[in-house]
Design an enzyme around this catalytic site. Structure first.
Site, mmCIF file in Angstrom:
data_model
loop_
_atom_site.group_PDB
_atom_site.id
_atom_site.type_symbol
_atom_site.label_atom_id
_atom_site.label_comp_id
_atom_site.label_asym_id
_atom_site.label_seq_id
_atom_site.Cartn_x
_atom_site.Cartn_y
_atom_site.Cartn_z
ATOM 1 C CG ASN A 1 -7.003 -0.634 0.982
ATOM 2 O OD1 ASN A 1 -6.269 -0.198 0.110
ATOM 3 N ND2 ASN A 1 -6.546 -1.169 2.100
ATOM 4 C CG HIS B 1 -3.420 3.369 2.233
ATOM 5 N ND1 HIS B 1 -3.956 3.031 1.009
ATOM 6 C CD2 HIS B 1 -3.349 2.206 2.955
ATOM 7 C CE1 HIS B 1 -4.192 1.732 0.994
ATOM 8 N NE2 HIS B 1 -3.849 1.214 2.155
ATOM 9 C CB CYS C 1 -0.926 -0.005 1.203
ATOM 10 S SG CYS C 1 -2.012 -1.421 1.168
HETATM 11 N N1 ACO Z 1 -18.825 -8.686 8.164
HETATM 12 C C1 ACO Z 1 -19.332 -8.993 9.371
HETATM 13 N N2 ACO Z 1 -18.586 -9.400 10.399
HETATM 14 C C2 ACO Z 1 -17.255 -9.494 10.182
HETATM 15 C C3 ACO Z 1 -16.668 -9.212 8.945
HETATM 16 C C4 ACO Z 1 -17.499 -8.792 7.915
HETATM 17 N N3 ACO Z 1 -17.056 -8.478 6.702
HETATM 18 N N4 ACO Z 1 -15.335 -9.413 9.049
HETATM 19 C C5 ACO Z 1 -15.100 -9.807 10.308
HETATM 20 N N5 ACO Z 1 -16.261 -9.864 11.004
HETATM 21 C C6 ACO Z 1 -16.481 -10.237 12.379
HETATM 22 C C7 ACO Z 1 -15.370 -11.086 12.944
HETATM 23 O O1 ACO Z 1 -15.571 -12.448 12.638
HETATM 24 C C8 ACO Z 1 -15.530 -10.826 14.427
HETATM 25 O O2 ACO Z 1 -16.595 -11.608 14.903
HETATM 26 P P1 ACO Z 1 -16.516 -12.285 16.358
HETATM 27 O O3 ACO Z 1 -16.387 -11.130 17.319
HETATM 28 O O4 ACO Z 1 -17.805 -13.032 16.447
HETATM 29 O O5 ACO Z 1 -15.295 -13.130 16.324
HETATM 30 C C9 ACO Z 1 -15.970 -9.361 14.472
HETATM 31 O O6 ACO Z 1 -16.469 -9.065 13.171
HETATM 32 C C10 ACO Z 1 -14.865 -8.411 14.819
HETATM 33 O O7 ACO Z 1 -13.743 -8.754 14.004
HETATM 34 P P2 ACO Z 1 -12.379 -7.994 14.092
HETATM 35 O O8 ACO Z 1 -11.459 -8.531 13.046
HETATM 36 O O9 ACO Z 1 -11.910 -8.000 15.520
HETATM 37 O O10 ACO Z 1 -12.851 -6.525 13.729
HETATM 38 P P3 ACO Z 1 -12.066 -5.203 13.870
HETATM 39 O O11 ACO Z 1 -12.761 -4.322 14.817
HETATM 40 O O12 ACO Z 1 -10.607 -5.417 14.079
HETATM 41 O O13 ACO Z 1 -12.242 -4.586 12.392
HETATM 42 C C11 ACO Z 1 -10.999 -4.329 10.392
HETATM 43 C C12 ACO Z 1 -11.746 -5.307 11.285
HETATM 44 C C13 ACO Z 1 -12.005 -3.338 9.820
HETATM 45 C C14 ACO Z 1 -10.377 -5.124 9.248
HETATM 46 C C15 ACO Z 1 -9.932 -3.575 11.203
HETATM 47 O O14 ACO Z 1 -9.177 -4.476 11.971
HETATM 48 C C16 ACO Z 1 -9.011 -2.799 10.339
HETATM 49 O O15 ACO Z 1 -9.406 -1.837 9.713
HETATM 50 N N6 ACO Z 1 -7.724 -3.186 10.280
HETATM 51 C C17 ACO Z 1 -6.793 -2.542 9.417
HETATM 52 C C18 ACO Z 1 -6.910 -3.134 8.048
HETATM 53 C C19 ACO Z 1 -6.224 -2.230 7.039
HETATM 54 O O16 ACO Z 1 -6.333 -1.025 7.112
HETATM 55 N N7 ACO Z 1 -5.554 -2.800 6.106
HETATM 56 C C20 ACO Z 1 -4.916 -1.923 5.147
HETATM 57 C C21 ACO Z 1 -3.542 -2.266 5.000
HETATM 58 S S1 ACO Z 1 -3.409 -3.653 3.969
HETATM 59 C C22 ACO Z 1 -3.459 -3.019 2.447
HETATM 60 O O17 ACO Z 1 -3.916 -1.896 2.280
HETATM 61 C C23 ACO Z 1 -3.027 -3.892 1.318
#
Ligand code: ACO
Length: 326
Positions: free
Chosen positions: A283, A253, A113
């Site tokens: 993204n 980003h 990224c």
């Molecule tokens: N829809 C519904 N529920 C979901 C989904 C979805 N698409 N995805 C995950 N969940 C559920 C999980 O299973 C979990 O359920 P559980 O509590 O029953 O186990 C719950 O939602 C919470 O999951 P987390 O992974 O803990 O959610 P989090 O609050 O961390 O949010 C997210 C996830 C949005 C991906 C966040 O962690 C984030 O933004 N991380 C950074 C990712 C990023 O920015 N990447 C960019 C760099 S990589 C690149 O750009 C190539």
């Protein structure tokens, strides 16, 4: 003394829209979850016959048009991607051929990224050299082909697109003031495609289904990103002897609205000093910063003389920022 600056910028996203509601029919997710967790409402998806190089070509044509130059004027193409057309040859070379940039050298770089941030720094250094007049710096990605459409934790986050900039020498004091980039390879498996390289080839008997796709530890990336974004902005400004209070626009980003809000809060800057288009495109990895910069310029959000900071973070782990006078 001369400077180096962006004299043309353009972006392209494929026309096909995939909404959060469409995703509800593919994986167990909801519009509410995606919007609350990320701010994304829809993303663009390439048709099956469209590759990363095609997106790059469309964005590059717009950037060259703005710079008023022809394909044969380009001396070098640097293409940042982590979703190349093929593992080998370079997507930059394929793009060069499609564009007809017959006088250019062409190569890819992969800092995921943060790729375009790195590519801009490489392009700036080459443009300062007397042997190069026009350099195309492209970020292009087709993540719809590398995400696992059975993995709801990642497939809802990404989209396809490309952004391109033409670099030329400009009057000193204008253009790119400096860049700050950093990596932490100990986090290489936080965001990865485990198979398809030489460690675990797709033909290996150790290859497990699903390992050919993008995988991410979202929580670990979150923890890294909310510090990486402000760190890169602060460090690039220090490097170019500018103060945060002088910044007119941060182009971040477009990974997640909540990460951007957290980063801006840590920088003590209001959200009106940033540009957001992730609600439309999701993204787009290494393409997200040049697409956002291009749209911010065309929407009049960036004016001549503004101090602009572009900043990205992601796989590698790699992060960084460029500071420029527009
Ligand atoms: N829809 C519904 N529920 C979901 C989904 C979805 N698409 N995805 C995950 N969940 C559920 C999980 O299973 C979990 O359920 P559980 O509590 O029953 O186990 C719950 O939602 C919470 O999951 P987390 O992974 O803990 O959610 P989090 O609050 O961390 O949010 C997210 C996830 C949005 C991906 C966040 O962690 C984030 O933004 N991380 C950074 C990712 C990023 O920015 N990447 C960019 C760099 S990589 C690149 O750009 C190539």
């Amino acid at each position: 003394m001369v400077g180096v600056g962006i004299v043309g910028i353009g972006s392209y996203v494929p026309p096909k829209i995939m909404t959060n509601e469409d995703l509800e029919n593919i994986v167990d997710t909801s519009n509410k979850w995606i919007v609350e967790k990320t701010g994304i409402i829809e993303r663009r998806i390439s048709e099956p016959d469209v590759c990363t190089s095609d997106l790059a070509v469309f964005a590059a044509i717009k950037a060259m048009k703005m710079a008023k130059i022809k394909p044969e004027d380009i001396d070098m193409i640097i293409l940042a991607t982590s979703s190349p057309d093929v593992p080998l040859s370079s997507t930059a070379g394929i793009t060069q051929n499609k564009l007809g940039c017959i006088n250019a050298s062409a190569f890819d770089i992969n800092a995921v990224c943060a790729g375009w941030i790195h590519a801009l720094e490489i392009g700036t250094k080459f443009t300062a050299d007397n042997n190069y007049e026009n350099i195309l710096v492209i970020g292009a990605e087709t993540y719809s082909r590398i995400v696992n459409w059975k993995d709801r934790s990642t497939c809802v986050l990404f989209g396809d697109g490309a952004g391109a900039a033409v670099l030329q020498k400009v009057e000193d004091g204008k253009g790119i003031l400096g860049t700050w980039i950093k990596s932490d390879g100990s986090g290489a498996n936080v965001i990865q495609i485990p198979a398809g390289g030489v460690r675990k080839s797709l033909s290996s008997d150790r290859f497990v289904e699903g390992e050919q796709y993008f995988q991410m530890n979202g929580r670990a990336v979150w923890d890294f990103a909310i510090d990486a974004m402000p760190e890169a902005v602060i460090n690039v400004l220090k490097r170019v002897n500018r103060d945060l209070s002088e910044v007119d626009m941060i182009i971040p980003h477009q990974a997640n609205l909540n990460i951007i809000k957290e980063g801006m809060k840590k920088l003590n800057l209001p959200m009106k000093k940033t540009f957001i288009n992730l609600q439309k495109y999701g993204n787009t990895a290494g393409a997200s910063v040049p697409i956002a910069l291009s749209e911010a310029v065309s929407e009049g959000k960036i004016k001549s003389g503004d101090l602009v900071v572009t900043v990205a973070f992601g796989g590698g782990l790699a992060w960084g920022a460029n500071a420029m006078i527009w």
